[in-house]
Write a protein that holds these residues in place. Structure first.
Motif, PDB file in Angstrom:
ATOM      1  N   ALA A   1     -38.224  33.627  30.518  1.00  0.00           N
ATOM      2  CA  ALA A   1     -39.144  33.400  31.471  1.00  0.00           C
ATOM      3  C   ALA A   1     -39.743  32.370  30.908  1.00  0.00           C
ATOM      4  O   ALA A   1     -39.999  30.910  31.435  1.00  0.00           O
ATOM      5  CB  ALA A   1     -39.395  34.370  32.611  1.00  0.00           C
TER       6      ALA A   1
ATOM      7  N   GLU B   1     -36.139  34.319  40.469  1.00  0.00           N
ATOM      8  CA  GLU B   1     -35.240  35.707  40.865  1.00  0.00           C
ATOM      9  C   GLU B   1     -35.472  36.514  39.466  1.00  0.00           C
ATOM     10  O   GLU B   1     -35.562  37.762  39.801  1.00  0.00           O
ATOM     11  CB  GLU B   1     -33.928  35.840  41.159  1.00  0.00           C
ATOM     12  CG  GLU B   1     -33.263  34.225  42.239  1.00  0.00           C
ATOM     13  CD  GLU B   1     -32.022  34.464  42.067  1.00  0.00           C
ATOM     14  OE1 GLU B   1     -31.102  34.634  41.152  1.00  0.00           O
ATOM     15  OE2 GLU B   1     -31.849  34.214  43.085  1.00  0.00           O
ATOM     16  N   ASN B   2     -36.297  35.829  38.056  1.00  0.00           N
ATOM     17  CA  ASN B   2     -36.594  36.391  37.179  1.00  0.00           C
ATOM     18  C   ASN B   2     -37.863  36.413  36.899  1.00  0.00           C
ATOM     19  O   ASN B   2     -37.320  36.794  35.243  1.00  0.00           O
ATOM     20  CB  ASN B   2     -35.192  36.385  36.343  1.00  0.00           C
ATOM     21  CG  ASN B   2     -33.598  36.247  36.673  1.00  0.00           C
ATOM     22  OD1 ASN B   2     -33.505  37.908  36.259  1.00  0.00           O
ATOM     23  ND2 ASN B   2     -33.263  35.462  37.162  1.00  0.00           N
TER      24      ASN B   2
ATOM     25  N   ASP C   1     -40.130  37.928  35.403  1.00  0.00           N
ATOM     26  CA  ASP C   1     -40.812  38.882  33.759  1.00  0.00           C
ATOM     27  C   ASP C   1     -39.174  38.992  33.395  1.00  0.00           C
ATOM     28  O   ASP C   1     -39.500  39.343  32.294  1.00  0.00           O
ATOM     29  CB  ASP C   1     -40.601  40.340  34.682  1.00  0.00           C
ATOM     30  CG  ASP C   1     -41.683  40.242  35.841  1.00  0.00           C
ATOM     31  OD1 ASP C   1     -42.956  39.335  35.935  1.00  0.00           O
ATOM     32  OD2 ASP C   1     -41.521  41.169  36.784  1.00  0.00           O
ATOM     33  N   ASP C   2     -38.468  38.498  33.397  1.00  0.00           N
ATOM     34  CA  ASP C   2     -37.002  38.770  31.735  1.00  0.00           C
ATOM     35  C   ASP C   2     -38.290  37.677  30.864  1.00  0.00           C
ATOM     36  O   ASP C   2     -38.652  36.764  30.679  1.00  0.00           O
ATOM     37  CB  ASP C   2     -35.958  37.784  32.894  1.00  0.00           C
ATOM     38  CG  ASP C   2     -34.774  38.141  31.456  1.00  0.00           C
ATOM     39  OD1 ASP C   2     -34.286  37.058  30.575  1.00  0.00           O
ATOM     40  OD2 ASP C   2     -34.448  38.630  31.921  1.00  0.00           O
TER      41      ASP C   2
ATOM     42  N   TRP D   1     -33.449  30.716  39.127  1.00  0.00           N
ATOM     43  CA  TRP D   1     -33.433  32.047  37.649  1.00  0.00           C
ATOM     44  C   TRP D   1     -34.522  32.155  37.793  1.00  0.00           C
ATOM     45  O   TRP D   1     -34.942  33.238  37.621  1.00  0.00           O
ATOM     46  CB  TRP D   1     -32.422  31.764  36.927  1.00  0.00           C
ATOM     47  CG  TRP D   1     -32.542  32.656  35.793  1.00  0.00           C
ATOM     48  CD1 TRP D   1     -31.759  33.599  35.882  1.00  0.00           C
ATOM     49  CD2 TRP D   1     -33.339  33.175  34.665  1.00  0.00           C
ATOM     50  NE1 TRP D   1     -31.829  34.222  34.260  1.00  0.00           N
ATOM     51  CE2 TRP D   1     -32.950  34.261  33.726  1.00  0.00           C
ATOM     52  CE3 TRP D   1     -34.728  32.284  34.130  1.00  0.00           C
ATOM     53  CZ2 TRP D   1     -33.636  34.471  32.780  1.00  0.00           C
ATOM     54  CZ3 TRP D   1     -35.352  32.829  33.570  1.00  0.00           C
ATOM     55  CH2 TRP D   1     -34.909  34.113  32.752  1.00  0.00           C
TER      56      TRP D   1
END
Length: 248
Positions: free
Chosen positions: A216, A209-210, A212-213, A206
């Motif tokens: 994170a 794939e993310n 900048d979430d 995860w």
């Protein structure tokens, strides 16, 4: 109304959201000698693996209730995959207030006794849904070893030593509440590994794939410290099991 997103991220690859393996779950289903047509209510059902596989293997029927929209979507897909969608259904809702409209043969809360404020409250909640002579299933942690300090307690997800009981104390507590323990299946360290260690790969993928979430940073911190903490504390000190109860 939903689970925190971090929870669904770390357990996105799980069918069973506790230290039980799929083999443990199958063993429990066989041990309970479930008759075809047995009616089940599963509170905090997660992704519905108990209901779906037991419907396939034993011909039971029932309803699962959970707060997570992500897990309930997985439960519906699993029911369709196993061809049991006509026998099991899932409700999005707060399991802490859910009582079956008609008494069921088996009422379960496998690993989420917080819905009743602890073991006693959850037993009381489930009792409101089960028929006389029916079964309750409670999944609950217990101390495998006496925690030596507060750091160990907190690393095992508790705030105080008394949040969990040792196994003899837990079984005695069920008796104090007026219930016979009639079966149990206990997780082992392999079960803990499959539950906790499997989360690390889900988190890492995860994160890749993310990056900048908004979550994170939180998930990166968990992946950085979690493995060492787990093998030092939780794996060594905390047990977990599912206990079948019948009213005395």
């Amino acid at each position: 109304m939903d689970l925190p997103r971090a929870f669904t991220i770390r357990e996105s690859g799980h069918r069973v959201h506790n230290p039980f393996t799929e083999e443990n779950l199958a063993t429990l289903g066989r041990a309970l000698r479930l008759a075809p047509g047995t009616r089940i209510l599963d509170l905090a059902c997660g992704s519905g693996e108990l209901l779906c596989t037991w419907a396939r293997d034993h011909g039971v029927a029932g309803t699962g209730v959970d707060i997570s929209t992500v897990f309930l979507a997985a439960a519906g897909a699993r029911a369709a995959e196993l061809g049991v969608a006509d026998r099991v259904g899932f409700v999005h809702g707060d399991a802490s207030g859910h009582v079956a409209p008609e008494p069921v043969d088996l009422a379960a809360c496998v690993g989420a006794t917080w819905i009743g404020g602890g073991v006693a409250g959850t037993v009381g909640l489930l009792e409101r849904s089960v028929r006389p002579g029916g079964l309750l299933l409670i999944g609950e942690p217990y101390w495998r070893r006496e925690p030596p300090d507060l750091k160990t307690v907190e690393a095992c997800g508790a705030t105080a030593r008394d949040d969990f009981l040792a196994l003899p104390e837990l079984l005695g507590h069920f008796g104090e509440l007026g219930w016979d323990v009639v079966e149990m299946v206990l997780a082992d360290q392999q079960g803990w590994d499959r539950y906790v260690a499997a989360q690390w790969l889900s988190i890492r993928r995860w994160l890749d794939e993310n990056p900048d979430d908004e979550h994170a940073g939180e998930m990166r911190a968990e992946l950085t410290t979690g493995p060492v903490s787990y093998v030092r504390y939780q794996r060594e000190y905390l047990g977990w099991g599912v206990f079948a109860l019948m009213k005395r």
